[in-house]
Scaffold this motif. Structure first.
Motif, PDB file in Angstrom:
ATOM      1  N   GLU A  88     -12.302  -9.899  16.141  1.00  0.00           N
ATOM      2  CA  GLU A  88     -12.559 -10.849  14.902  1.00  0.00           C
ATOM      3  C   GLU A  88     -12.094 -11.896  14.687  1.00  0.00           C
ATOM      4  O   GLU A  88     -12.113 -13.064  13.819  1.00  0.00           O
TER       5      GLU A  88
ATOM      6  N   SER B  12       0.651  -1.411  -0.615  1.00  0.00           N
ATOM      7  CA  SER B  12       0.244  -0.399   0.008  1.00  0.00           C
ATOM      8  C   SER B  12       1.019   1.269  -0.162  1.00  0.00           C
ATOM      9  O   SER B  12       2.001   1.365   0.823  1.00  0.00           O
TER      10      SER B  12
ATOM     11  N   PRO C 114     -11.947  -0.313   1.053  1.00  0.00           N
ATOM     12  CA  PRO C 114     -11.062  -0.535   2.131  1.00  0.00           C
ATOM     13  C   PRO C 114     -10.678  -1.425   3.295  1.00  0.00           C
ATOM     14  O   PRO C 114     -10.962  -2.401   3.763  1.00  0.00           O
ATOM     15  N   GLY C 115     -10.382  -2.363   2.132  1.00  0.00           N
ATOM     16  CA  GLY C 115      -9.273  -4.069   3.341  1.00  0.00           C
ATOM     17  C   GLY C 115      -8.157  -3.702   3.328  1.00  0.00           C
ATOM     18  O   GLY C 115      -8.116  -5.144   4.485  1.00  0.00           O
ATOM     19  N   SER C 116      -7.386  -2.969   3.595  1.00  0.00           N
ATOM     20  CA  SER C 116      -6.584  -2.849   3.815  1.00  0.00           C
ATOM     21  C   SER C 116      -5.976  -3.078   5.599  1.00  0.00           C
ATOM     22  O   SER C 116      -5.530  -3.334   6.423  1.00  0.00           O
ATOM     23  N   ARG C 117      -7.406  -2.968   6.392  1.00  0.00           N
ATOM     24  CA  ARG C 117      -7.064  -2.584   7.585  1.00  0.00           C
ATOM     25  C   ARG C 117      -7.300  -4.083   8.676  1.00  0.00           C
ATOM     26  O   ARG C 117      -7.564  -5.341   7.955  1.00  0.00           O
ATOM     27  N   PRO C 118      -6.144  -3.750   9.510  1.00  0.00           N
ATOM     28  CA  PRO C 118      -5.595  -5.449   9.984  1.00  0.00           C
ATOM     29  C   PRO C 118      -7.250  -5.543  11.038  1.00  0.00           C
ATOM     30  O   PRO C 118      -7.695  -5.223  11.546  1.00  0.00           O
ATOM     31  N   GLU C 119      -7.230  -6.888  11.257  1.00  0.00           N
ATOM     32  CA  GLU C 119      -8.447  -7.328  11.874  1.00  0.00           C
ATOM     33  C   GLU C 119      -7.927  -7.269  12.991  1.00  0.00           C
ATOM     34  O   GLU C 119      -6.575  -8.151  13.200  1.00  0.00           O
ATOM     35  N   THR C 120      -8.508  -6.690  13.486  1.00  0.00           N
ATOM     36  CA  THR C 120      -8.698  -6.888  15.365  1.00  0.00           C
ATOM     37  C   THR C 120      -8.278  -8.176  16.175  1.00  0.00           C
ATOM     38  O   THR C 120      -9.487  -9.518  15.313  1.00  0.00           O
TER      39      THR C 120
ATOM     40  N   PRO D 279       1.060   5.339   0.819  1.00  0.00           N
ATOM     41  CA  PRO D 279       0.073   5.635   1.676  1.00  0.00           C
ATOM     42  C   PRO D 279      -0.585   7.132   0.957  1.00  0.00           C
ATOM     43  O   PRO D 279      -1.459   7.820   1.142  1.00  0.00           O
TER      44      PRO D 279
END
Lengths: 211, 592
Positions: A23, A2, A14-20, A4
């Protein structure tokens, strides 16, 4: 991967958010999803639908807002031309005098008229047959514009019902003649009863030369 | 198409462009002098354009030669001048006020103005006055589309009606007689009908009653409009006041197309227009021809259009009355040929021909009778004689008896009266009969009974009545409206008519049926059109040897690419619906 500085296009999710961690644990999210489904299910099960006939503005506890066509019909927006009707006179006869103006201007050539003659009526001509082939009609409204007698209108707010055969979509006088009667002050039947002149028509009658 | 009888012979070639220039034997004079008109002609100037015209011509006709149209209602070329509608008022140089163009003859040096503001305002005022009591019920008026009030309103008035007192109410539907209905409200009192009835048939059955604003046209008390020529009053009525009870409300005038035709009601052969729409004929109207019918036709002839649409035979039939059944065309022709084959060249075979057929039909039928069937005589069918009068109507109700005589003579066939056929059939001398045109001069049931013992009857018939029911093979024929052709009238005048629309159903012209029959009998004749028949066989008639197909008209030019049988409606584009009727020589069509 990615960058920035690269602007994210609107169509990119927006699929680049790291999973918590929650989750990643899976089960809490599974339970949350089931809760949403169960909530909708119970809400639609226990509460009734909004009975408002204004189907486009139904709110209420029940989330099912589907229009139950054909029992319910969404209204047309203002200015929408619905299906034709032949406008009746007060006595129930059609205002139409079979002048063929609508058939002449019709770009789809879907109007068929046969004229006849009333024996006793101030307007001698009337349509014996007046048929509109609703399969050919393009609902342009030229016939309404062309009509010199205000005898055809597109104010029914309905559209042509579907059918399994073509002949039943050719509408005759029996199905077209409906709706409220219309009269105008200029209508001929307000001036005379039949084809003969009324007795008061001659303001200067020739006197009888009796002895 | 206006005739131009008044063009001086010396300037015929350049009549529209002006008078003939003087011979240039001297240098051009300083001031242009009007050229001297030939004897009997005068120089006039209409809207600044010079014209040489016969002295005594009225201004409407003179202006017409320059394609300047002066509006009028009451003027009619074939009637006396009334000058009562005041629509044709124009300005002339020798009168202080406007003068009626229909009544004013041209004089030497006259200057006429038809388009000045003063004249146009007069037209507008007259139009407004005529519409003062007019009901403007164009929606139910049969004249709408061919109405002079509509035309001139759009051309000269074209403004809303001024508020006035209520319009006078009169009889809207007065049945004057068996053929005519009168709407007194629409009348503009031009008195064309009154003058026509008085002057042409000499039966003054109409009159003007009342005075001033309360005038109206009517019949005399206790009488009816019974004249045989009353239908002409409908044609000449410039508005929708006089209407035909037969045509009433059948079709709008602006839907109708016109074909140049000839009335087949009697041997006069009145020139007509056949008005039709969507392959159906609706009425005849007279077409002007001074040599035959002037501008009129009789009511009997007008109603003969019913024969074009009623009781038509539309499919081939095999078998006689009761046992008849429809058959395929090829099968019917083959059966007819097979049944006639054993009788070829024998005296037991008779040929019955109707003088209702066109010359082209008769040529093909006579050739079939002579060369394929080996007949030596034709029996003459056709309708029985009827009433005759001094004006137009002839006793012989068949349009082409002279043509039949010419064709029979050309092929060396003897013409025998119908009674001889009856005698021969009753004597049992006949075993086969070929009929072209099933009209017979005696009662049709009697004729069918007399001919019933004949073994083989092959009939080409337009209608299902007459002999058609009693035939073993019935081939459907098309009437004269559905093909080109010509009739020879009682004076020997060859008159061409044109195809109005394609033949109905499976019917075909008589010449095509005769040709098909000959091909089934082993001949190799091929004809694509009535014109091909004419070109092939007209040399056999010495009277026709010099007559070319193109010379005869009809006067309209058929445009290419437009089908004669539009399916749902008359979808012809503007300009193709109303064909200009002009006497133009057209290039010969290629023979297919």
């Amino acid at each position: 991967m990615s960058n920035p500085k690269r602007p994210v296009p609107a169509y990119e999710a927006p699929g680049s958010r790291p999973e918590t961690a929650r989750e990643r644990a899976y089960f809490p999210e599974l339970a949350r999803g089931l809760a949403i489904s169960a909530g909708h299910f119970l809400r639609n099960l226990l509460w009734s639908r909004d009975p408002s006939p204004d189907v486009l503005h139904r709110r209420g506890p029940n989330a099912v807002s589907t229009v139950q066509y054909p029992e319910e019909v969404a209204p047309y927006p203002p200015g929408y031309r619905g299906m034709h009707r032949l406008v009746p006179r007060e006595d129930g006869r059609p205002r139409c005098v079979a002048c063929y103006m609508c058939a002449t201007i019709c770009p789809a050539q879907c109007i068929y008229i046969e004229a006849g003659e009333y024996p006793e009526d101030p307007i001698e001509k009337y349509p014996v047959r007046f048929e509109i082939d609703e399969l050919r009609c393009i609902v342009c409204g030229f016939c309404v514009e062309a009509c010199p007698k205000d005898a055809i209108r597109m104010d029914t707010g309905t559209h042509c019902k579907p059918s399994y055969d073509r002949p039943s979509i050719v509408y005759g006088i029996d199905r077209l003649l409906k709706g409220p009667a219309v009269s105008h002050a200029s209508d001929v039947w307000f001036k005379r009863e039949g084809s003969d002149p009324p007795p008061e028509a001659d303001p200067h009658p020739i006197p009888e030369r009796g002895r | 198409m206006p005739d131009q009888p008044n063009v001086p012979p010396s300037s015929a070639a350049s009549a529209p462009s002006g008078p003939v220039a003087p011979k240039p034997e001297s240098p051009a004079p300083a001031a242009p002098q009007p050229p001297k008109a030939p004897a009997g002609f005068v120089n006039v100037e209409i809207d600044g354009r010079p014209l040489q015209v016969k002295a005594g011509t009225n201004l409407i006709e003179a202006a017409n030669q320059l394609d300047i149209r002066i509006p009028f209602y009451c003027y009619h070329k074939k009637l006396t001048i009334a000058a009562n509608c005041r629509m044709c008022l124009v300005k002339v140089s020798n009168a202080p006020k406007l003068v009626p163009g229909c009544q004013t003859p041209v004089t030497e040096g006259l200057k006429v103005t038809t388009n000045s503001p003063e004249v146009m305002d007069s037209h507008r005022a007259v139009e407004e006055l005529l519409l003062y009591n007019h009901p403007v019920d164009c929606a139910i008026c049969d004249q709408a589309g061919e109405c002079k009030l509509q035309d001139y309103y759009m051309q000269y008035d074209h403004r809303p009606q001024r508020p006035a007192q209520p319009k006078l109410l009169r009889h809207k539907r007065k049945e004057l007689g068996p053929t005519i209905v009168l709407d007194q409200e629409r009348c503009v009192l031009c008195t064309r009908c009154v003058r026509f009835m008085k002057e042409i048939p000499g039966e003054p059955q109409l009159g003007v009653f009342g005075r001033g604003n309360h005038e109206y046209i009517d019949i005399f008390p206790g009488q009816e409009l019974t004249s045989r020529y009353a239908g002409n009053t409908v044609d000449i009525c410039p508005v929708g006041a006089l209407l035909s009870r037969d045509f009433r409300f059948k079709a709008r005038a602006f839907y109708l197309s016109q074909a140049v035709s000839v009335c087949a009601g009697c041997s006069r052969g009145c020139n007509t227009f056949l008005d039709h729409y969507d392959q159906v004929s609706y009425r005849y109207r007279p077409r002007e021809n001074d040599a035959v019918n002037s501008a009129w036709m009789c009511d009997d002839g007008r109603l003969t259009y019913h024969r074009l649409v009623e009781k038509r035979a539309l499919a081939p039939m095999l078998g006689r009355v009761g046992a008849g059944k429809p058959a395929a065309f090829a099968e019917a022709v083959a059966t007819a040929a097979k049944r006639l084959e054993p009788f070829r060249g024998k005296a037991e075979l008779a040929v019955l021909v109707s003088p209702q057929l066109s010359v082209e039909d008769l040529l093909a039928v006579a050739q079939l009778a002579k060369e394929a069937l080996g007949a030596s005589a034709l029996y003459e069918g056709g309708l029985a004689d009827g009433v005759e009068d001094a004006l137009l109507l002839r006793a012989d109700k068949n349009p082409n008896r002279q043509g039949l005589r010419l064709v029979a003579k050309a092929f060396g066939l003897e013409l025998r009266p119908f009674q001889e056929l009856v005698d021969a059939a009753e004597a049992g001398k006949l075993k086969a009969l070929y009929v072209a045109g099933a009209e017979v001069p005696i009662d049709e049931h009697m004729a069918a009974a007399v001919l019933e013992p004949i073994e083989v009857i092959v009939t080409q018939a337009v209608h299902l009545d007459g002999l058609a029911g009693g035939s073993d093979v019935l081939l459907p024929a098309s009437p004269h409206a559905e093909d080109d052709g010509s009739f020879v009238n009682f004076e020997g005048r060859l008159q061409r008519f044109e195809r109005a629309y394609a033949p109905w159903g499976e019917s075909r012209p008589h010449w095509a049926l005769a040709t098909e029959l000959a091909r089934a009998l082993g001949f190799t004749w091929r004809r694509a059109s009535a014109r091909a028949v004419w070109d092939e066989l007209r040399d056999r008639i010495p009277e026709f040897a010099q007559v070319d197909w193109s010379d005869l008209g009809p006067n309209a030019i058929r445009r290419p690419g437009i089908g004669l049988a539009p399916a749902a409606a008359d979808a012809r584009p503007p300009g193709y619906r109303e064909r200009p009727v002009q006497l133009k020589a057209r290039p010969p069509e290629p023979i297919q």
